[in-house]
Scaffold this motif. Structure first.
Motif, PDB file in Angstrom:
ATOM      1  N   GLN A 126      36.365  44.209  56.268  1.00 35.54           N
ATOM      2  CA  GLN A 126      37.183  43.736  55.209  1.00 35.54           C
ATOM      3  C   GLN A 126      36.744  43.742  53.763  1.00 35.54           C
ATOM      4  O   GLN A 126      37.531  43.678  52.809  1.00 35.54           O
ATOM      5  CB  GLN A 126      37.658  42.329  55.635  1.00 35.54           C
ATOM      6  N   ALA A 127      35.373  43.486  53.591  1.00 36.23           N
ATOM      7  CA  ALA A 127      34.596  43.303  52.253  1.00 36.23           C
ATOM      8  C   ALA A 127      35.018  44.447  51.385  1.00 36.23           C
ATOM      9  O   ALA A 127      34.703  45.651  51.945  1.00 36.23           O
ATOM     10  CB  ALA A 127      33.340  42.804  52.416  1.00 36.23           C
ATOM     11  N   THR A 128      35.009  44.233  50.170  1.00 31.08           N
ATOM     12  CA  THR A 128      35.306  45.363  49.240  1.00 31.08           C
ATOM     13  C   THR A 128      33.696  45.546  48.826  1.00 31.08           C
ATOM     14  O   THR A 128      32.743  45.002  49.135  1.00 31.08           O
ATOM     15  CB  THR A 128      35.799  44.782  48.005  1.00 31.08           C
ATOM     16  N   ASP A 129      33.692  46.665  48.183  1.00 32.22           N
ATOM     17  CA  ASP A 129      31.937  47.407  47.903  1.00 32.22           C
ATOM     18  C   ASP A 129      31.544  46.388  46.867  1.00 32.22           C
ATOM     19  O   ASP A 129      30.443  45.931  46.847  1.00 32.22           O
ATOM     20  CB  ASP A 129      32.109  48.720  47.159  1.00 32.22           C
ATOM     21  N   GLU A 130      32.359  45.876  45.869  1.00 32.57           N
ATOM     22  CA  GLU A 130      31.791  44.570  45.018  1.00 32.57           C
ATOM     23  C   GLU A 130      31.425  43.452  45.938  1.00 32.57           C
ATOM     24  O   GLU A 130      30.491  42.816  45.429  1.00 32.57           O
ATOM     25  CB  GLU A 130      33.015  44.342  43.907  1.00 32.57           C
TER      26      GLU A 130
END
Length: 271
Positions: A126-130
């Motif tokens: 789920q997490a974004t790269d940022e």
């Protein structure tokens, strides 16, 4: 208190028998439905007494019960305010169960390991790269442990951020509460000279980085494994420390310590 007429039920007259309980339940339902949102001023006791057709003393009894649940905060001199948050409700419930059941630290830590492992698996998807980059920065801040107090704050931040990346608010709230309990327990043991906290925290740095790398690789299974390994390594370091002969986390004294921590947390949550 201004109310719209379309989506709000009329305050009903309460029967005299167990009136305070009925009022508490009605107000609790209104809070949980969002009719009385977080941060809003709670209706005055006299206004509620008139609307429910009871005495002010009865209303105050109901409000005290809501305050004990963490739903309302009474500020002497400025009135009462709604303080409903999912984390608060979960924390109050979990703290109460832990204290009521006399749960030992081993039970708390075992549950926490399962929850964080699941959170990490979800975060990998789920997490974004940022967000993952921010988690790495949080982990790398723990490379140096010159200021132990700050290190514990950074550790809590890392753990909270990891659970938040799961995009599961219920899971994140449970992790946040139990994570705080685990860190506070470690600090308490350190202050009693039963745990070399600096050494344990430092030795776990590679484990935290391994968790981040699994998220960077978007490998959910690996994230679950590395997070569980991180948790298990922490317990292993505690049990193999020079003071391990003195420490038995499942000992009744540690059950009492957990209960004491729960009392403190319940007081802070509902204050």
């Amino acid at each position: 208190m201004a109310e719209s007429t379309d989506d709000r039920r009329a305050y009903r007259t309460i029967e005299r028998v167990r009136a305070a309980d009925q009022i508490m339940e009605d107000l609790r339902d209104r809070i949980l439905r969002g009719e009385l949102p977080h941060g809003s001023r709670f209706p005055a006791d006299r206004d509620l007494a008139e609307r429910y057709g009871v005495s002010v003393a009865t209303v105050r009894e109901a409000v005290r019960a809501l305050a004990a649940m963490g739903l309302v905060r009474v500020r002497h001199g400025s009135g009462s305010f709604v303080t409903v948050r999912s984390e608060t409700l979960i924390a109050v419930s979990m703290a109460s169960v832990i204290q009521l059941e006399g749960s030992p630290a081993t039970d708390v830590m075992e549950i926490l390991g399962i929850l964080y492992s699941h959170a990490a698996g979800l975060a990998a998807r789920q997490a974004t790269d940022e967000e993952v980059a921010s988690l790495r920065a949080a982990a790398e801040r723990l490379a140096e442990l010159d200021d132990l107090d700050q290190a514990m704050k950074d550790l809590l931040h890392f753990l909270r951020q990891l659970s938040t990346l799961s995009r599961n608010p219920l899971l994140a709230a449970m992790c946040a509460f139990l994570g705080e309990v685990q860190v506070e327990l470690a600090i308490e043991l350190s202050e009693r000279r039963l745990l070399p906290l600096r050494e344990v925290a430092g030795a776990l740095y590679p484990d935290r980085i391994a968790v981040v790398e699994a998220l960077e690789a978007r490998d959910a299974d690996r994230a679950v494994r590395t997070t569980r390994a991180f948790h298990d390594h922490a317990l292993e370091l505690i049990n193999s420390s020079p003071t391990a002969r003195q420490i038995r986390i499942s000992d009744p004294s540690y059950t009492r310590l957990i209960s004491s921590l729960m009392s403190t947390k319940l007081a802070s949550i509902t204050r």
